[in-house]
Scaffold this active site. Structure first.
Site, mmCIF file in Angstrom:
data_model
loop_
_atom_site.group_PDB
_atom_site.id
_atom_site.type_symbol
_atom_site.label_atom_id
_atom_site.label_comp_id
_atom_site.label_asym_id
_atom_site.label_seq_id
_atom_site.Cartn_x
_atom_site.Cartn_y
_atom_site.Cartn_z
ATOM 1 N N TYR A 42 -2.712 8.969 -4.280
ATOM 2 C CA TYR A 42 -3.077 7.833 -4.472
ATOM 3 C C TYR A 42 -4.718 7.552 -4.002
ATOM 4 C CZ TYR A 42 1.747 7.124 -4.947
ATOM 5 O OH TYR A 42 3.145 7.195 -5.357
ATOM 6 N N CYS A 85 -21.494 -1.970 -4.029
ATOM 7 C CA CYS A 85 -22.058 -3.185 -3.940
ATOM 8 C C CYS A 85 -20.929 -4.355 -3.706
ATOM 9 C CB CYS A 85 -22.756 -3.744 -4.905
ATOM 10 S SG CYS A 85 -23.929 -2.301 -5.702
ATOM 11 N N GLU A 86 -20.207 -3.994 -2.366
ATOM 12 C CA GLU A 86 -19.189 -4.807 -1.869
ATOM 13 C C GLU A 86 -19.006 -4.820 -0.455
ATOM 14 O OE1 GLU A 86 -16.403 -6.376 -3.998
ATOM 15 O OE2 GLU A 86 -17.272 -5.779 -5.981
ATOM 16 N N ARG A 108 3.908 10.879 -2.831
ATOM 17 C CA ARG A 108 2.867 10.953 -1.519
ATOM 18 C C ARG A 108 3.394 12.136 -0.627
ATOM 19 N NH1 ARG A 108 0.503 6.610 0.640
ATOM 20 N NH2 ARG A 108 1.938 5.362 -0.606
ATOM 21 N N TYR A 130 -4.626 -1.873 0.361
ATOM 22 C CA TYR A 130 -3.383 -2.721 1.320
ATOM 23 C C TYR A 130 -3.784 -2.242 2.809
ATOM 24 C CZ TYR A 130 -1.572 0.995 -1.818
ATOM 25 O OH TYR A 130 -1.452 2.125 -2.732
HETATM 26 C C1 LIG Z 1 5.663 5.696 -7.033
HETATM 27 C C2 LIG Z 1 7.024 6.071 -7.342
HETATM 28 C C3 LIG Z 1 7.556 7.235 -6.737
HETATM 29 C C4 LIG Z 1 6.954 7.948 -5.709
HETATM 30 O O1 LIG Z 1 6.927 7.426 -4.535
HETATM 31 P P1 LIG Z 1 6.135 7.968 -3.362
HETATM 32 O O2 LIG Z 1 6.054 6.925 -2.272
HETATM 33 O O3 LIG Z 1 4.724 8.520 -3.722
HETATM 34 O O4 LIG Z 1 7.017 9.281 -2.889
HETATM 35 C C5 LIG Z 1 8.914 7.655 -7.141
HETATM 36 N N1 LIG Z 1 9.506 7.126 -8.009
HETATM 37 C C6 LIG Z 1 9.156 5.741 -8.643
HETATM 38 C C7 LIG Z 1 9.969 5.149 -9.677
HETATM 39 C C8 LIG Z 1 8.026 5.419 -8.243
HETATM 40 O O5 LIG Z 1 7.360 4.323 -8.811
#
Ligand SMILES: *Cc1c(COP(=O)(O)O)cnc(C)c1O
Length: 423
Positions: A383, A353-354, A285, A326
């Site tokens: 995401y 349609c929700e 992220r 979420y």
């Molecule tokens: C999703 C995930 C990340 C990355 O998470 P972010 O919150 O997007 O930084 C890193 N390692 C693993 C194993 C993950 O499942």
């Protein structure tokens, strides 16, 4: 939600306001992009993506940063991360395929997943990924079955350190009650280490943890690292991966630690490791989220007296599932007037349609917003597209990278014909 104009800090690095008040990103006006490429449209600032990659590398060291591709993956993104010397974390055969199709060498890919099929493991092993993060005992059995004839695969073992990330339950992964990894408290983690050490086909190089996503408290990331350092110090292994999880601000008044602050707490927590141990990180992220805005066009508006105003745009839960999944919070603003005050409270909804297809429950927009106007939602780079769907048979949006006044389409908009390709 804020009534003030959108905070520039929520926008991509190169966002600027033109002389006529309109927003540009990467030297490209949003209104031009919307007319050329249509809406909804994911606009990624390429300079921003590269800046975050470089920040990660300079904070954690070359060779220690692994981009978590599930946040946003296409060939252009895989290539960009690879060019910036990040490795790629792939969690399925499909993610590995896209990374390889982009030309990323397999030894720059790390294989994850809590239920890797025999097929996926075979694929990762034949391609020779850098290492596999082992998640459960069944997977150890599978690796032992697949790897024969004296060769060995490099693995890290995923451990749940028993720390609850202060984030939504669905994206908290480090607590004892988790589908991921080997439990530290009940001894599973130690048993997994012993089994890997005893297996002829396994070269155990380290332990791994990841407590969850969108963590806004750096101390929590440091605490989890501390727990894992205590565990891994005694093992004498050369590598420790501290996962990803660094959060980003999505709305006004929200603040996230910087990559540098995250690196500082990790450095403090891992200071006691034996010399020479490589500490790896897996940001997803924090690399891509604020690099993008989603541009929509307003299609209809209605007022229900004494209830509320509705504004409907031409996308919704099919391009951003996070509000429904979420309760993720976002803001909206008009790219034509990013500095405008937003005095009108509305519920921003999509076209599906929700009733739950709500992008922003309590959005604020300028009072004179009208049908036909563009609306942009910032911080949608992680995401968003990666969870996009064809629900209601909508065609998934185009994704463009903008830089220095030029545009590349990295994912074309789907056509109606694409919708029947698999029939
Ligand atoms: C999703 C995930 C990340 C990355 O998470 P972010 O919150 O997007 O930084 C890193 N390692 C693993 C194993 C993950 O499942």
């Amino acid at each position: 939600m804020s009534r003030a104009p959108v905070e520039m800090r929520l926008l991509p690095d190169t966002a600027t306001v033109e002389a006529d008040g309109h927003l540009s990103i990467g030297g490209c006006r949003i209104d031009d992009l919307a007319s050329r490429f249509g809406t909804p449209l994911f606009v990624y600032d390429e300079a921003h993506l590269r800046n975050r990659c470089r920040e990660a590398v300079s904070s954690f060291g070359t060779g220690n940063v692994i981009y978590a591709t599930k946040a946003f993956l296409c060939k252009a993104m895989a290539r960009l991360a690879h060019e910036e010397s990040l490795m790629l974390d792939v969690a399925t055969g499909g993610e590995l395929y896209v990374a390889r199709a982009a030309g990323v060498p397999a030894d720059r890919c790390v294989m994850h997943g809590n239920n890797k099929s025999e097929e996926e493991l075979r694929y990762a092993i034949i391609e020779r990924v850098r290492h596999i993060v082992i998640d459960n005992f069944d997977e150890i059995d599978r690796v032992e079955r697949i790897v024969t004839g004296g060769s060995r695969v490099r693995v890290q073992v995923r451990v749940t350190p028993g720390i609850h990330a202060d984030t939504h339950e669905y994206i908290s992964t480090g607590q004892d009650d988790s589908k991921f990894g080997f439990n530290l408290a009940n001894g599973d983690a130690s048993r997994a280490i012993e089994r890997c050490r005893a297996a002829k086909s396994i070269d155990l190089v380290g332990v791994h943890f990841h407590i969850g996503s969108n963590v806004l408290d750096a101390d929590l990331l440091g605490r989890a690292a501390g727990v894992m350092v205590d565990f891994s110090s005694s093992l004498g292994l050369p590598e420790l991966t501290v996962g990803g999880g660094l959060g980003v601000a999505h709305t006004a008044g929200e603040h996230a630690p910087t990559m540098g602050q995250w690196a500082a707490v990790v450095r403090t927590a891992t200071a006691g490791l034996p010399p020479g141990v490589e500490v790896m990180v897996e940001p997803g992220r924090s690399i891509v989220a604020s690099a993008a805005v989603t541009v929509y066009r307003v299609g209809s508006m209605k007022n229900i007296p004494n209830v509320r105003d509705y504004v409907a745009v031409d996308g919704g839960m099919s391009d951003n599932l996070r509000p429904m999944l979420y309760d993720a919070q976002y803001e909206a603003f008009m790219p034509a007037r990013p500095t405008a005050v937003r005095d009108r409270p509305v519920r921003l909804v999509g076209k599906h349609c929700e009733s739950g297809d709500i992008l922003i429950d309590d959005a604020h927009v300028p009072v004179d917003l009208a049908v036909g106007d563009l609306l942009a939602v910032p911080v949608t780079g992680a995401y968003g597209y990666s969870m996009a769907s064809n629900y209601n048979m909508v065609t998934r949006p185009a994704v463009i990278f903008v830089a220095d006044g030029s545009v590349r389409v990295v994912r074309r908009r789907e056509s109606f014909a694409d919708l029947t390709l698999l029939d």
